[in-house]
Write a protein that holds these residues in place. Structure first.
Motif, PDB file in Angstrom:
ATOM      1  N   ASN A  88     -58.990 -22.645  -0.753  1.00 56.72           N
ATOM      2  CA  ASN A  88     -58.012 -21.643  -0.397  1.00 56.72           C
ATOM      3  C   ASN A  88     -56.603 -22.175  -0.648  1.00 56.72           C
ATOM      4  O   ASN A  88     -55.634 -21.473  -0.502  1.00 56.72           O
ATOM      5  CB  ASN A  88     -58.193 -21.366   1.103  1.00 56.72           C
ATOM      6  CG  ASN A  88     -57.611 -20.057   1.501  1.00 56.72           C
ATOM      7  OD1 ASN A  88     -57.360 -19.211   0.653  1.00 56.72           O
ATOM      8  ND2 ASN A  88     -57.364 -19.903   2.787  1.00 56.72           N
ATOM      9  N   PRO A 129     -57.892 -16.059 -15.041  1.00 56.26           N
ATOM     10  CA  PRO A 129     -57.947 -16.623 -13.687  1.00 56.26           C
ATOM     11  C   PRO A 129     -58.979 -17.749 -13.654  1.00 56.26           C
ATOM     12  O   PRO A 129     -60.028 -17.632 -14.272  1.00 56.26           O
ATOM     13  CB  PRO A 129     -58.431 -15.452 -12.817  1.00 56.26           C
ATOM     14  CG  PRO A 129     -58.212 -14.223 -13.641  1.00 56.26           C
ATOM     15  CD  PRO A 129     -58.328 -14.652 -15.068  1.00 56.26           C
ATOM     16  N   ARG A 144     -51.134 -24.101  -2.363  1.00 62.05           N
ATOM     17  CA  ARG A 144     -50.953 -22.877  -1.593  1.00 62.05           C
ATOM     18  C   ARG A 144     -51.156 -23.199  -0.110  1.00 62.05           C
ATOM     19  O   ARG A 144     -51.963 -24.062   0.218  1.00 62.05           O
ATOM     20  CB  ARG A 144     -52.009 -21.876  -2.070  1.00 62.05           C
ATOM     21  CG  ARG A 144     -51.897 -20.521  -1.467  1.00 62.05           C
ATOM     22  CD  ARG A 144     -52.846 -19.568  -2.182  1.00 62.05           C
ATOM     23  NE  ARG A 144     -52.815 -18.297  -1.514  1.00 62.05           N
ATOM     24  CZ  ARG A 144     -53.664 -17.933  -0.564  1.00 62.05           C
ATOM     25  NH1 ARG A 144     -54.627 -18.749  -0.195  1.00 62.05           N
ATOM     26  NH2 ARG A 144     -53.548 -16.756   0.011  1.00 62.05           N
ATOM     27  N   ASP A 160     -54.424 -12.480  -0.953  1.00 60.85           N
ATOM     28  CA  ASP A 160     -55.190 -13.668  -1.326  1.00 60.85           C
ATOM     29  C   ASP A 160     -55.069 -13.931  -2.827  1.00 60.85           C
ATOM     30  O   ASP A 160     -54.442 -13.167  -3.554  1.00 60.85           O
ATOM     31  CB  ASP A 160     -56.642 -13.582  -0.843  1.00 60.85           C
ATOM     32  CG  ASP A 160     -57.348 -12.352  -1.375  1.00 60.85           C
ATOM     33  OD1 ASP A 160     -56.953 -11.885  -2.462  1.00 60.85           O
ATOM     34  OD2 ASP A 160     -58.294 -11.871  -0.727  1.00 60.85           O
ATOM     35  N   VAL A 161     -55.660 -15.037  -3.261  1.00 64.15           N
ATOM     36  CA  VAL A 161     -55.514 -15.452  -4.648  1.00 64.15           C
ATOM     37  C   VAL A 161     -56.093 -14.403  -5.602  1.00 64.15           C
ATOM     38  O   VAL A 161     -55.534 -14.133  -6.662  1.00 64.15           O
ATOM     39  CB  VAL A 161     -56.185 -16.833  -4.863  1.00 64.15           C
ATOM     40  CG1 VAL A 161     -56.135 -17.244  -6.327  1.00 64.15           C
ATOM     41  CG2 VAL A 161     -55.491 -17.888  -4.018  1.00 64.15           C
ATOM     42  N   GLU A 162     -57.194 -13.779  -5.178  1.00 67.69           N
ATOM     43  CA  GLU A 162     -57.804 -12.713  -5.991  1.00 67.69           C
ATOM     44  C   GLU A 162     -56.808 -11.594  -6.280  1.00 67.69           C
ATOM     45  O   GLU A 162     -56.692 -11.122  -7.409  1.00 67.69           O
ATOM     46  CB  GLU A 162     -58.994 -12.096  -5.239  1.00 67.69           C
ATOM     47  CG  GLU A 162     -60.138 -13.045  -5.014  1.00 67.69           C
ATOM     48  CD  GLU A 162     -60.841 -13.367  -6.317  1.00 67.69           C
ATOM     49  OE1 GLU A 162     -61.325 -12.408  -6.953  1.00 67.69           O
ATOM     50  OE2 GLU A 162     -60.879 -14.549  -6.694  1.00 67.69           O
ATOM     51  N   HIS A 189     -54.267 -12.712  -8.908  1.00 68.40           N
ATOM     52  CA  HIS A 189     -54.818 -12.660 -10.265  1.00 68.40           C
ATOM     53  C   HIS A 189     -54.929 -11.214 -10.744  1.00 68.40           C
ATOM     54  O   HIS A 189     -54.594 -10.887 -11.870  1.00 68.40           O
ATOM     55  CB  HIS A 189     -56.210 -13.302 -10.305  1.00 68.40           C
ATOM     56  CG  HIS A 189     -56.179 -14.809 -10.188  1.00 68.40           C
ATOM     57  ND1 HIS A 189     -55.262 -15.581 -10.844  1.00 68.40           N
ATOM     58  CD2 HIS A 189     -56.967 -15.665  -9.504  1.00 68.40           C
ATOM     59  CE1 HIS A 189     -55.479 -16.862 -10.573  1.00 68.40           C
ATOM     60  NE2 HIS A 189     -56.510 -16.940  -9.749  1.00 68.40           N
ATOM     61  N   CYS A 232     -54.006 -22.304  -6.489  1.00 66.73           N
ATOM     62  CA  CYS A 232     -54.171 -21.155  -7.369  1.00 66.73           C
ATOM     63  C   CYS A 232     -54.050 -21.715  -8.779  1.00 66.73           C
ATOM     64  O   CYS A 232     -53.176 -22.541  -9.049  1.00 66.73           O
ATOM     65  CB  CYS A 232     -53.079 -20.134  -7.073  1.00 66.73           C
ATOM     66  SG  CYS A 232     -53.038 -18.781  -8.244  1.00 66.73           S
TER      67      CYS A 232
END
Lengths: 389, 93
Positions: free
Chosen positions: B2, A382, B22, A114-116, A119, B5
């Motif tokens: 979601n 981020p 994304r 995921d994006v987390e 980052h 980014c």
């Protein structure tokens, strides 16, 4: 124990001893090996662990200690090639769930991030290895960056993908050959083939010559892939019957004939996957150009590059084409200095020619050159999103 | 939240913001279109932390100017404005 090692190799040396990372790697591997071999005496595992970590040097006679050091060095040199051959060059051709994940250094068992996570890894890189290379394609990648970007689209459309697989395997069932009571190629190789075709197929319109050339590349790829997998054939003792069945299947699937129903159906999904693949590729390119680290560009990737593993990714690059597209693009942009939007609209309207990617590289690399320290030493922050999407 | 980014790179007064889409199939409802429409992004926005103060950014790709807006007491940049002409953005302060 080598098979259980979580890394390619450790770097223990006799003088400074093991780092924490290496100590953890060896302890994990020995514990796992012990678990998998409950009938082998514990002492053997303890001995191997202590030896590799130089914990039992005192128990060796002084005249044997140089031999001990040599053994530990040799052992550490051995694990890298075993991992490379066993994981990258074997398991990655057998475990074909989503082959864009099967990249050297990758973890196919980890399905997406995921994006987390993204980052987090950027923050970590900036802290620990701020100038490490960011490579997305090399002479040794299993698939070029743009092939992976296409295959990753499948992770978004599992139902469509599954329906296509069902139709395709039915349409091509007739081309499988009975070998020792089972049909060849087997389902796993067929599944690899469909992902490979979606990833590497040239963009439409495909001429007879294009298709022939593509067929040649896929034939060579499937021979290599099935031999590396070592399930039905291998490099040392190739199984001619199985390999013939694979060749026959590929030739039929990519036959330039009006009643090749498979290829017509295939092109529908291919067009879709290719469209979204380009967007994934652009995203990947911009992230590589701006994340902490130093971006690296493999030859030919200035435009879309749909090459597979070597020798496919070592074919000559048409630099003349790239040079002339770059020059034209630079001229157009300098003429449109105050409003590049019409130029961009044109690029977005003919996305298959690859100028979108070239534009991105050209623009951001020039910007990087004017702002070197922002990219080399700048902070990474981020940002949070809000809203529907 | 979601489907994009975003991050910033900063050094003293130099600041850039990078925005990428994304999972593009779901983002565009599978229509094979570039995610540029405000219909696509609706009110999705990038929140700006205090170290990146409000103001006007320049979109490196399109040359367009993009202003931060206050919404729900936070400085934000709206995707529908940033990604109006090109599906990715590098904003320069």
């Amino acid at each position: 124990m080598i098979a259980c090692l979580p890394v390619h190799r450790t770097y223990v040396d006799a003088v400074s001893g093991p780092s924490q990372r290496d100590q953890r790697a060896i302890e994990t591997a020995v514990a796992e090996a012990r678990k998998q071999n409950p009938r082998t005496a514990h002492e053997i595992f303890d001995f191997i662990r202590d030896t590799l970590l130089f914990r039992n040097v005192e128990e060796f006679r002084p005249e044997d200690r140089s031999g001990l050091r040599e053994f530990v060095m040799k052992f550490q040199q051995l694990t890298g090639p075993v991992m490379a051959k066993g994981v990258g060059d074997t398991a990655f051709y057998v475990y074909n769930r989503l082959v864009s994940l099967n990249e050297v250094g990758g973890r196919p068992e980890q399905f997406g991030a995921d994006v987390e996570d993204f980052h987090h890894s950027n923050v970590e890189r900036l802290q620990n290895w701020p100038h490490s290379m960011l490579a997305t394609s090399t002479h040794d990648t299993k698939r070029s960056e743009d092939v992976r970007a296409r295959i990753q689209v499948l992770s978004e459309i599992p139902k469509e993908w599954q329906a296509a697989l069902t139709r395709w395997s039915r349409l091509n069932a007739y081309h499988r050959i009975r070998l020792n009571g089972t049909a060849a190629p087997d389902r796993n190789d067929e599944y690899l083939l469909y992902q490979t075709l979606l990833g590497a197929c040239p963009d439409a319109p495909i001429s007879t010559q294009d298709l022939q050339q593509f067929q040649g590349r896929v034939l060579a790829y499937m021979e290599k892939a099935t031999r590396e997998a070592k399930v039905h054939t291998n490099w040392v003792n190739p199984d001619e019957d199985y390999e013939h069945a694979v060749r026959h299947f590929v030739q039929a699937a990519l036959d330039d004939h009006a009643n090749n129903l498979f290829f017509r159906d295939f092109q529908q999904l291919q067009r879709r996957v290719a469209f979204y693949g380009r967007l994934n590729s652009l995203t990947q390119t911009l992230l590589k150009l701006t994340s902490p680290g130093i971006p690296d560009f493999y030859q030919g990737t200035e435009l879309w590059d749909y090459s597979l593993v070597d020798p496919d990714n070592r074919r000559p690059v048409d630099y003349e084409l790239r040079r002339s597209l770059l020059q034209q693009l630079e001229e157009r942009l300098s003429q449109a200095e105050y409003d590049p939007v019409p130029v961009l609209q044109e690029l977005l309207e003919c996305p298959a020619d690859g100028r979108l990617k070239l534009f991105l590289m050209l623009t951001v690399l020039n910007f990087r050159r004017r702002n070197v320290s922002l990219f080399n030493d700048g902070n990474y922050v981020p940002l949070t999103l809000s809203g529907e999407r | 939240m979601n489907h994009a980014c975003a991050f910033a790179r900063t050094l003293d007064t130099e600041k850039i913001v990078v925005v990428v889409p994304r999972l593009p199939v779901a983002l565009t409802d599978g229509k094979e279109i570039w995610p540029l429409e405000s219909e696509t992004w609706q009110k999705t926005a990038v929140e700006l932390p205090p170290e990146i103060t409000a103001g006007v950014f320049r979109n490196l790709f399109t040359g367009e100017k993009v202003s931060t807006e206050i919404f729900d007491q936070k400085h934000r940049i709206f995707m529908a404005k940033v990604l109006r002409s090109f599906p990715l953005a590098l904003l320069v302060r």
